[in-house]
Design an enzyme around this catalytic site. Structure first.
Site, mmCIF file in Angstrom:
data_model
loop_
_atom_site.group_PDB
_atom_site.id
_atom_site.type_symbol
_atom_site.label_atom_id
_atom_site.label_comp_id
_atom_site.label_asym_id
_atom_site.label_seq_id
_atom_site.Cartn_x
_atom_site.Cartn_y
_atom_site.Cartn_z
ATOM 1 N N LYS A 479 0.830 -1.201 0.000
ATOM 2 C CA LYS A 479 0.000 0.000 0.000
ATOM 3 C C LYS A 479 0.866 1.252 0.000
ATOM 4 O O LYS A 479 2.061 1.198 0.308
ATOM 5 C CB LYS A 479 -0.917 0.018 1.224
ATOM 6 C CG LYS A 479 -0.182 0.018 2.564
ATOM 7 C CD LYS A 479 -1.151 -0.022 3.731
ATOM 8 C CE LYS A 479 -0.390 -0.004 5.058
ATOM 9 N NZ LYS A 479 -1.297 0.024 6.218
ATOM 10 N N TYR A 698 15.526 30.969 4.287
ATOM 11 C CA TYR A 698 14.342 31.814 4.445
ATOM 12 C C TYR A 698 14.158 32.278 5.895
ATOM 13 O O TYR A 698 14.449 31.551 6.839
ATOM 14 C CB TYR A 698 13.078 31.038 4.034
ATOM 15 C CG TYR A 698 12.887 30.883 2.549
ATOM 16 C CD1 TYR A 698 12.668 31.988 1.741
ATOM 17 C CD2 TYR A 698 12.904 29.623 1.960
ATOM 18 C CE1 TYR A 698 12.479 31.847 0.368
ATOM 19 C CE2 TYR A 698 12.715 29.467 0.589
ATOM 20 C CZ TYR A 698 12.506 30.584 -0.194
ATOM 21 O OH TYR A 698 12.322 30.435 -1.546
#
Length: 808
Positions: A479, A698
């Site tokens: 999965k 940043y």
């Protein structure tokens, strides 16, 4: 592999020995200390091989440090600890003697392959064609030497039902040794070319030597030319039974070749996905074997490209490099030039070393000239002083001709050669070491990749199998893109490993696997009533986790009692599942509607917790109670399962009829026998010196307290590195050392603090985010999460690279 101390003593015939641990059972033989693991190192035997350019006796101390206590040596060593040591005259002979003992323990049929070219390809193709019918052991890579063959044979174990091994020789007297080690029943002789001619008086002598591999074989398969030669000269080759070559006609298509094979009353048509002459000849050999043994030909059209000798790389200035620097006999040159023509841009160039005896071999010179003229070369670049004596014969066979006395001289002159917008074949005898030329021409690939070690997955799967009863089924979860690894690629591997079931989370994952050709049964963990029709269409098996869903399915127009269903029981997870209070109603629905219940299962909450087993044991008790209630009304073939990866390791007695493996297959359950299969890596895009007081990244949040060397690397939160890993919370690994992040993680990149002064790190160096040594757990802990989340967060834009060091 198991050797008693007495077996080793009797096999290697030591001139002297000392035994401190007489009751030890040796479980592996090692010749390379770099490959010695920590597991049961006291049961490993280190054989110190002396080669042309190395002496493994120099690494005895390394072996001792890794816990090895058993040694076969040909040089005296002053051991300061208690060991078992056997001194012999020749350690290669000792290795071969052990391989013979090991081989004699098994009765499995063996195919032996020899020849000047194509051994590895034929071996790998036969493996591909036969792997679904047999448990095959084969030579890893091209292990065909006096050392490689015994190491290959030592891989045989009780599970194997067929062996396929290569054998190569370079001089008289070697093949008899390999025959005693391999003991083949069927022999394959691909061809006889000029490789290793220097070790033989003639090509005929080489043929006679190679045939010694088959002195006790039932039959020999070879190419059409050699088949006629051996069959027509019965006196000269008395005792060798040659399998008649079938009549084969071929027709080349755009991207494939069609074959029609006829042998007596046996006829078959098949395709291969190749058009080059090398592949066609190798396919003929494989087809002869398959026809002889009456095997299925359907997999020929899926034959894989085996990258063993011919390798294609991208270079700068729109250059393609074909690296074939393994040997340079006429046959292999013909094949390589054919490959060049089929893969080339409009301009074709050849770098070729001098060929042994080319000046005096009239036939070789004539045939080589024909090949070069046919190829229509732009540049013909020769390496070796000897070319100057015959330069007049070759300098006009291309638009431009250049000769260099050595590879070093050639590399220095690259700029003057104006290499651009062309395809270059690099071909040479091994002694000229033109591999270095290929490396100089090739552009280093710079990309962020997730490497998946398929050998590790197979190892882990086999380790789990060792914990199970023979009849216990195995389901593997694939999965969420197989935990980020890639569902199809993993499913294909698992299919080849003969597991019983796959499971996905949602319907679309199952449909994708079916569309990709996966044939294994697939359980879908989360479905609803409206998806059951698609489950029928794609042969998928839904999970029922509440009684109302089952009721709605039974009364729906689409109801089909033959649809395989799996029942999930809630025993404490309290996520999805049928509660114990609903079992009476469930029993009634099963009994009155003849439902096709394939399995009943539950989900463990904390199987990894071995300090407090109370909750898990209560889950087992609850599930067993439900099992007893349901079983009288279920089909006889219904199976039960509750164990996950950690459950198998910690509670094997509760394995029931099937187990479900997930994370553990990738090596991340808590067991030292498991191998981590993932390497997430990138590269350094830029280095810069940043002064004290400056900020990085940043937000101007990270202010440097001192002058630092900062590396920008090509991975960010869009690739799977969470923002929490920034600002020093996580460290990457570069050349074995850890370096922390600096500043915030950006979308496509992040910055690394290399310290005040770094001399050994440069732009384009590899950066490890995690691998077996630099664990994924380090990243998970820095992000305050679990490894599962890290794996599944790795973006699909990150290229997945699947590899096997030793094909298995």
């Amino acid at each position: 592999m198991k050797f008693s101390i007495n077996e080793i003593t009797n096999a290697v015939k030591p001139t002297e020995f000392k035994l401190s641990f007489k009751k030890l059972l040796i479980k592996s033989v090692e010749t390379d200390t770099r490959k010695i693991g920590d597991l049961e190192s006291d049961k490993k035997l280190f054989i110190a091989i002396i080669g042309k350019n190395y002496n493994a006796h120099n690494f005895i101390e390394k072996a001792i440090e890794k816990g090895v206590k058993n040694f076969v040596l040909s040089e005296k060593y002053n051991f300061k600890t208690e060991v078992n040591v056997w001194y012999v005259n020749n350690t290669v002979d000792a290795l071969q003697a052990l391989a013979i003992v090991h081989r004699n323990k098994f009765e499995l049929p063996v195919i032996a392959i020899t020849g000047s070219n194509g051994k590895t390809i034929v071996k790998e193709w036969l493996y591909f064609l036969l792997k679904d019918k047999y448990k095959i052991v084969r030579s890893p890579k091209s292990y065909n030497s006096q050392i490689g063959v015994p190491l290959s044979i030592l891989k045989i174990n009780e599970q194997h039902t067929l062996g396929i091994f290569e054998a190569g020789i370079s001089q008289v007297g070697e093949m008899e040794k390999l025959e005693r080690i391999i003991k083949p029943q069927v022999g394959i002789l691909t061809n006889i070319g000029s490789a290793h001619d220097e070790g033989f008086e003639s090509r005929e002598q080489k043929l006679q030597e190679k045939l010694k591999l088959f002195v006790n074989s039932f039959g020999i398969i070879t190419n059409e030319f050699l088949s006629k030669k051996l069959s027509q000269n019965v006196r000269e080759y008395l005792g060798f039974i040659v399998v008649p070559s079938p009549k084969i006609t071929i027709s080349k298509n755009t991207n494939s070749t069609s074959f029609f094979l006829k042998q007596d009353n046996f006829k078959v048509k098949f395709n291969i996905p190749f058009t080059d002459e090398a592949s066609i000849e190798n396919a003929k050999i494989c087809a002869t074997y398959m026809a002889m043994s009456k095997k299925d030909f359907s997999d020929f059209e899926y034959l894989p490209k085996v990258s063993m000798r011919l390798e294609l790389f991208d270079g700068p200035n729109n250059v393609k490099i074909i690296n074939d620097t393994y040997n340079a006999d006429l046959d292999s040159i013909r094949i390589a030039l054919d490959f060049l023509v089929k893969n080339a841009t409009k301009k074709r160039s050849l770098i070729l070393s001098y060929l042994t005896n080319l000046e005096n071999d009239v036939f070789l010179k004539k045939e080589l000239k024909k090949l070069l003229l046919k190829t229509k070369l732009n540049k013909f670049i020769t390496v070796g002083e000897e070319w100057k004596n015959i330069e007049a014969d070759f300098k006009n066979l291309s638009k431009k001709y250049h000769n260099f006395s050595s590879k070093e001289e050639l590399v220095k002159s690259f700029k003057l050669l104006n290499i651009n917008n062309e395809s270059i074949l690099v071909k040479g005898e091994r002694k000229y070491d033109l591999q270095k030329v290929s490396e100089q021409l090739t552009t280093k690939k710079h990309e962020t990749v997730l490497e998946i070690n398929l050998d590790a997955i197979v190892n882990n799967l086999n380790y789990y199998k060792s914990k199970l009863n023979k009849k216990t089924k195995i389901l593997v979860m694939v999965k969420s893109f197989a935990y980020g690894i890639g569902a199809f690629d993993l499913a294909k591997l698992l299919e080849h490993q003969n597991i019983d079931y796959l499971a996905v989370a949602y319907l679309d994952e199952g449909i994708e696997l079916r569309k990709a050709g996966i044939r294994l049964p697939i359980m879908v963990m989360n479905t609803n009533l409206y998806q059951f029709k698609n489950c029928i269409s794609y042969n998928l098996e839904p999970v029922i986790f509440d009684v109302s869903s089952l009721q709605n399915w039974i009364i729906s127009k689409e109801f089909n009692k033959d649809l395989p269903l799996h029942l999930k029981i809630n025993t404490g997870m309290n996520r999805l599942g049928i509660d114990e209070s609903e079992i009476l109603e469930l029993n009634s629905l099963i009994q009155s509607n003849s439902l096709n219940i394939k399995s009943v299962f539950s989900h463990l909450v904390e199987a990894e917790n071995v300090k407090n087993k109370v909750f898990t044991l209560n889950q087992f008790a609850s599930f067993d109670k439900v099992k007893q209630q349901l079983k009288p009304n279920l089909p006889q073939q219904t199976f039960f399962h509750i164990l996950n990866s950690s459950g198998v390791l910690n509670y094997p007695k509760f394995q029931l009829d099937m187990v479900r493996l997930g994370y553990g297959v990738f090596g991340y359950a808590n067991d030292k026998n498991l191998i981590h299969c993932l390497t997430f890596k990138t590269f350094i895009s830029q280095l810069r010196i940043v002064e004290k007081g400056s900020t990085v990244g940043y937000g101007n949040n990270f202010v440097l307290k001192s002058k630092r060397v900062v590396a920008t690397i090509g991975v960010g939160y869009a690739d799977g590195i969470m923002r929490k890993a920034g600002n020093g919370n996580f460290a990457v690994s570069i050349k074995g050392k850890s370096y922390p992040t600096i500043g915030n993680i950006c979308m496509d990149m992040c910055m690394i603090d290399l310290g005040e002064n770094v001399d050994d790190i440069t732009t384009n160096d590899e950066v490890i985010i995690f691998n077996a040594a630099h664990s994924i757990e380090i990243l998970a802990q820095s992000c305050e999460t679990i490894s599962y989340e890290i794996m599944t967060n790795i973006s699909q834009r990150v290229k997945r690279v699947y590899w096997q060091e030793e094909l298995s």
